[in-house]
Design an enzyme around this catalytic site. Structure first.
Site, PDB file in Angstrom:
ATOM      1  NE  ARG A   1      26.766  59.754  31.102  1.00 54.51           N
ATOM      2  CZ  ARG A   1      25.591  59.561  30.499  1.00 54.51           C
ATOM      3  NH1 ARG A   1      24.665  58.789  31.060  1.00 54.51           N
ATOM      4  NH2 ARG A   1      25.352  60.117  29.352  1.00 54.51           N
TER       5      ARG A   1
ATOM      6  CE  LYS B   1      47.349  53.420  38.760  1.00 56.49           C
ATOM      7  NZ  LYS B   1      48.754  53.284  38.318  1.00 56.49           N
TER       8      LYS B   1
ATOM      9  CD  GLU C   1      53.500  43.979  39.005  1.00 53.02           C
ATOM     10  OE1 GLU C   1      54.020  44.803  39.769  1.00 53.02           O
ATOM     11  OE2 GLU C   1      52.987  44.279  37.897  1.00 53.02           O
TER      12      GLU C   1
ATOM     13  CE  LYS D   1      47.514  48.175  43.561  1.00 49.36           C
ATOM     14  NZ  LYS D   1      47.451  47.523  42.258  1.00 49.36           N
TER      15      LYS D   1
ATOM     16  CD  GLU E   1      49.966  56.304  39.654  1.00 52.49           C
ATOM     17  OE1 GLU E   1      49.379  55.218  39.655  1.00 52.49           O
ATOM     18  OE2 GLU E   1      50.786  56.633  38.806  1.00 52.49           O
TER      19      GLU E   1
ATOM     20  NE  ARG F   1      47.138  53.147  42.797  1.00 50.69           N
ATOM     21  CZ  ARG F   1      45.910  52.711  42.562  1.00 50.69           C
ATOM     22  NH1 ARG F   1      44.881  53.398  42.984  1.00 50.69           N
ATOM     23  NH2 ARG F   1      45.710  51.582  41.903  1.00 50.69           N
TER      24      ARG F   1
ATOM     25  CG  ASN G   1      53.655  53.531  38.660  1.00 52.48           C
ATOM     26  OD1 ASN G   1      52.834  52.618  38.607  1.00 52.48           O
ATOM     27  ND2 ASN G   1      53.312  54.811  38.618  1.00 52.48           N
TER      28      ASN G   1
ATOM     29  CG  HIS H   1      55.378  49.153  36.597  1.00 53.81           C
ATOM     30  ND1 HIS H   1      55.933  48.486  37.655  1.00 53.81           N
ATOM     31  CD2 HIS H   1      54.230  48.485  36.291  1.00 53.81           C
ATOM     32  CE1 HIS H   1      55.146  47.472  37.996  1.00 53.81           C
ATOM     33  NE2 HIS H   1      54.110  47.445  37.181  1.00 53.81           N
TER      34      HIS H   1
ATOM     35  CG  HIS I   1      54.398  50.258  31.476  1.00 54.53           C
ATOM     36  ND1 HIS I   1      53.751  51.256  32.162  1.00 54.53           N
ATOM     37  CD2 HIS I   1      53.894  49.099  31.953  1.00 54.53           C
ATOM     38  CE1 HIS I   1      52.883  50.720  33.020  1.00 54.53           C
ATOM     39  NE2 HIS I   1      52.960  49.418  32.917  1.00 54.53           N
TER      40      HIS I   1
ATOM     41  CG  HIS J   1      52.708  43.864  33.444  1.00 54.54           C
ATOM     42  ND1 HIS J   1      52.930  45.154  33.022  1.00 54.54           N
ATOM     43  CD2 HIS J   1      52.563  43.938  34.793  1.00 54.54           C
ATOM     44  CE1 HIS J   1      52.928  45.971  34.067  1.00 54.54           C
ATOM     45  NE2 HIS J   1      52.706  45.252  35.150  1.00 54.54           N
TER      46      HIS J   1
HETATM   47  N1  LIG Z   1      45.284  47.563  37.276  1.00 52.82           N
HETATM   48  C1  LIG Z   1      46.410  47.423  37.913  1.00 52.82           C
HETATM   49  O1  LIG Z   1      46.622  48.010  38.982  1.00 52.82           O
HETATM   50  C2  LIG Z   1      47.471  46.530  37.342  1.00 52.82           C
HETATM   51  C3  LIG Z   1      48.587  46.186  38.132  1.00 52.82           C
HETATM   52  C4  LIG Z   1      49.513  45.295  37.599  1.00 52.82           C
HETATM   53  C5  LIG Z   1      49.331  44.775  36.310  1.00 52.82           C
HETATM   54  N2  LIG Z   1      48.256  45.147  35.576  1.00 52.82           N
HETATM   55  C6  LIG Z   1      48.022  44.594  34.240  1.00 52.82           C
HETATM   56  O2  LIG Z   1      47.842  43.183  34.380  1.00 52.82           O
HETATM   57  C7  LIG Z   1      48.197  42.567  33.141  1.00 52.82           C
HETATM   58  C8  LIG Z   1      49.049  41.340  33.418  1.00 52.82           C
HETATM   59  O3  LIG Z   1      48.301  40.430  34.199  1.00 52.82           O
HETATM   60  P1  LIG Z   1      48.537  38.855  34.081  1.00 52.82           P
HETATM   61  O4  LIG Z   1      49.982  38.545  34.122  1.00 52.82           O
HETATM   62  O5  LIG Z   1      47.616  38.228  35.051  1.00 52.82           O
HETATM   63  O6  LIG Z   1      48.106  38.592  32.553  1.00 52.82           O
HETATM   64  P2  LIG Z   1      46.890  37.818  31.872  1.00 52.82           P
HETATM   65  O7  LIG Z   1      45.600  38.266  32.406  1.00 52.82           O
HETATM   66  O8  LIG Z   1      47.094  37.939  30.394  1.00 52.82           O
HETATM   67  O9  LIG Z   1      47.141  36.318  32.312  1.00 52.82           O
HETATM   68  C9  LIG Z   1      48.257  35.626  31.806  1.00 52.82           C
HETATM   69  C10 LIG Z   1      47.832  34.355  31.074  1.00 52.82           C
HETATM   70  O10 LIG Z   1      47.430  33.385  32.045  1.00 52.82           O
HETATM   71  C11 LIG Z   1      46.182  32.830  31.701  1.00 52.82           C
HETATM   72  N3  LIG Z   1      45.574  32.431  32.970  1.00 52.82           N
HETATM   73  C12 LIG Z   1      44.931  33.237  33.859  1.00 52.82           C
HETATM   74  N4  LIG Z   1      44.640  32.535  34.966  1.00 52.82           N
HETATM   75  C13 LIG Z   1      45.062  31.276  34.768  1.00 52.82           C
HETATM   76  C14 LIG Z   1      45.070  30.110  35.567  1.00 52.82           C
HETATM   77  N5  LIG Z   1      44.582  30.120  36.819  1.00 52.82           N
HETATM   78  N6  LIG Z   1      45.595  28.982  35.055  1.00 52.82           N
HETATM   79  C15 LIG Z   1      46.132  28.981  33.801  1.00 52.82           C
HETATM   80  N7  LIG Z   1      46.199  30.068  33.022  1.00 52.82           N
HETATM   81  C16 LIG Z   1      45.661  31.195  33.501  1.00 52.82           C
HETATM   82  C17 LIG Z   1      45.477  33.924  30.946  1.00 52.82           C
HETATM   83  O11 LIG Z   1      44.486  33.395  30.109  1.00 52.82           O
HETATM   84  C18 LIG Z   1      46.632  34.538  30.139  1.00 52.82           C
HETATM   85  O12 LIG Z   1      46.844  33.782  28.981  1.00 52.82           O
HETATM   86  C19 LIG Z   1      48.902  43.609  32.313  1.00 52.82           C
HETATM   87  O13 LIG Z   1      48.036  44.065  31.311  1.00 52.82           O
HETATM   88  C20 LIG Z   1      49.187  44.725  33.301  1.00 52.82           C
HETATM   89  O14 LIG Z   1      49.251  45.990  32.684  1.00 52.82           O
HETATM   90  C21 LIG Z   1      47.322  46.011  36.075  1.00 52.82           C
HETATM   91 ZN   LIG Z   2      52.680  45.941  37.108  1.00 50.34          ZN
END
Ligand SMILES: NC(=O)c1ccc[n+]([C@@H]2O[C@H](COP(=O)([O-])OP(=O)(O)OC[C@H]3O[C@@H](n4cnc5c(N)ncnc54)[C@H](O)[C@@H]3O)[C@@H](O)[C@H]2O)c1
Ligand SMILES: [Zn+2]
Length: 356
Positions: A124, A146, A188, A224, A234, A238, A242, A245, A249, A261
């Site tokens: 939990r 999030k 972003e 942020k 949100e 907040r 989006n 998005h 999405h 993304h």
């Molecule tokens: N929680 C939130 O507030 C929030 C906000 C924005 C996006 N997101 C989420 O984040 C995700 C996208 O994040 P992302 O673009 O980082 O994707 P990701 O985590 O899949 O990373 C992209 C790729 O880069 C690789 N990688 C990571 N760090 C590396 C590095 N330093 N050198 C080489 N390769 C590396 C990873 O293994 C992966 O293959 C989505 O799922 C999205 O929905 C969440």
């Molecule tokens: Zn995003």
């Protein structure tokens, strides 16, 4: 420790510090001693990040006196699902983590979202720290609490709010990022510029960053943090985050999560800016300026999917939340506003933003 580390306080419940700068991963053990008791830290990362940074993180944690274990899941958005989450939760149980122990999310937004969700569910809720390694996770996903996984029906449909105990953003990690993944983070950051800061947006307009990444990351995180402090769950402001998005999405979902993304958000941002202009909610040349900036940074400004396919994908998520959809509309670079539309209005709005 280096003086060049920038810090930003996030005044949520609980409050935490985001540290940004060079060399933070090899110092993570020492730095986490300030915010955690000497506990068991389970480092959760993906199969691409593990060979790059896992050893340095484990060594630093062990040297600082923590008990350390690690779990690696297959990289990629396609694995941000129940199966991988279940693997993490079973691992935490087998490693006997207790309520006072901690999960460390090492990687991009996928590792952050999934390890964060595991920390929120396990017993939990246990502590979580975020160690972002992509530009996207540095400027956006590691801050704000999030966490989520994707369901077959859509993006981020199961999740929880869990503010991290700390965020350590080592900018040295950006050196190993392929250009397309750097561009995902730029999307972003450009979004943040459109929301609140024309000079941040301008950093990206000629396609090469004129400021150090620390500066860009700090500005995005500071913005942020302020939004999240005022609206942690949100319910209002907040939702501005989006921007791009709703359509973004939908593009991710239509592509079976093969479009990353950041690329999907870029296209979603360009499309909603064109819709806003076409429908008279904002004035030219905002859409052209946003599209030019995205293109300069190697990002798409449109999509091959039809308005119908995108609206269907978007509504599959949105209907669950009740009748209306809240869109984020750019008014000018640095100022956006929320606009409620009905589900039947979404299709013509998306259609107005598609090129050609
Ligand atoms: N929680 C939130 O507030 C929030 C906000 C924005 C996006 N997101 C989420 O984040 C995700 C996208 O994040 P992302 O673009 O980082 O994707 P990701 O985590 O899949 O990373 C992209 C790729 O880069 C690789 N990688 C990571 N760090 C590396 C590095 N330093 N050198 C080489 N390769 C590396 C990873 O293994 C992966 O293959 C989505 O799922 C999205 O929905 C969440
Ligand atoms: Zn995003």
């Amino acid at each position: 420790m280096s003086d060049s580390i920038r810090t930003i306080q996030v005044h949520t419940r609980p409050a935490y510090t985001v540290s940004i700068g060079s060399g933070l991963l090899p110092q993570c053990g020492q730095r986490l001693r300030d915010v955690l008791p000497l506990c068991h830290v389970a480092v959760i990362t993906d199969s691409t990040v593990a060979p790059l940074y896992l050893e340095a993180v484990k060594q630093s944690l062990l040297t600082a006196g923590f008990t350390v274990s690690s779990y690696v899941f297959p990289a990629g958005e396609a694995h941000k699902n129940f199966e991988a989450l279940s693997g993490i939760l079973e691992f935490l149980a087998e490693a006997h983590l207790t309520r006072t122990d901690c999960v460390a999310a090492l990687g991009g937004g996928v590792a952050g979202d999934m390890a964060g969700f595991a920390a929120a569910c396990y017993l939990r809720g246990i502590h979580c720290v975020q160690l972002p390694t992509t530009l996207l996770s540095a400027v956006d996903s590691s801050v704000g609490g999030k966490t989520a996984i994707d369901l077959k029906a859509g993006k981020n449909l199961a999740g929880a709010f869990l503010q991290p105990a700390a965020v350590l953003c080592d900018t040295d990690c950006l050196a190993s990022l392929p250009a397309a993944m750097f561009a995902d983070g730029a999307a972003e950051a450009i979004k943040t510029g459109v929301l609140c800061d024309e000079s941040l947006f301008a950093q990206f307009e000629d396609g090469t960053l004129t400021a150090a990444p620390e500066e860009v990351i700090s500005r995005c995180v500071a913005y942020k943090a302020g939004v999240v402090e005022r609206d942690e769950k949100e319910q209002g402001e907040r939702r501005l985050l989006n921007l791009g998005h709703t359509v973004g999405h939908a593009i991710e979902k239509c592509s079976g999560y093969t479009i990353p993304h950041g690329h999907a958000v870029a296209a979603g941002l360009a499309i909603i800016a064109r819709s806003a202009e076409t429908l008279g909610w904002t004035e030219a040349p905002i859409a052209a300026r946003i599209s030019a900036c995205l293109a300069k940074n190697g990002l798409p400004t449109g999509t091959e999917y039809s308005a119908e396919a995108l609206a269907d994908a978007a509504l599959a998520d949105k209907k669950r939340a009740g009748g209306d959809i809240t869109l984020v509309i750019p008014r000018r670079i640095g100022l956006c506003q929320l606009k409620k539309v009905t589900v039947t209005e979404l299709l013509p709005i998306i259609a107005a933003g598609l090129e050609g």
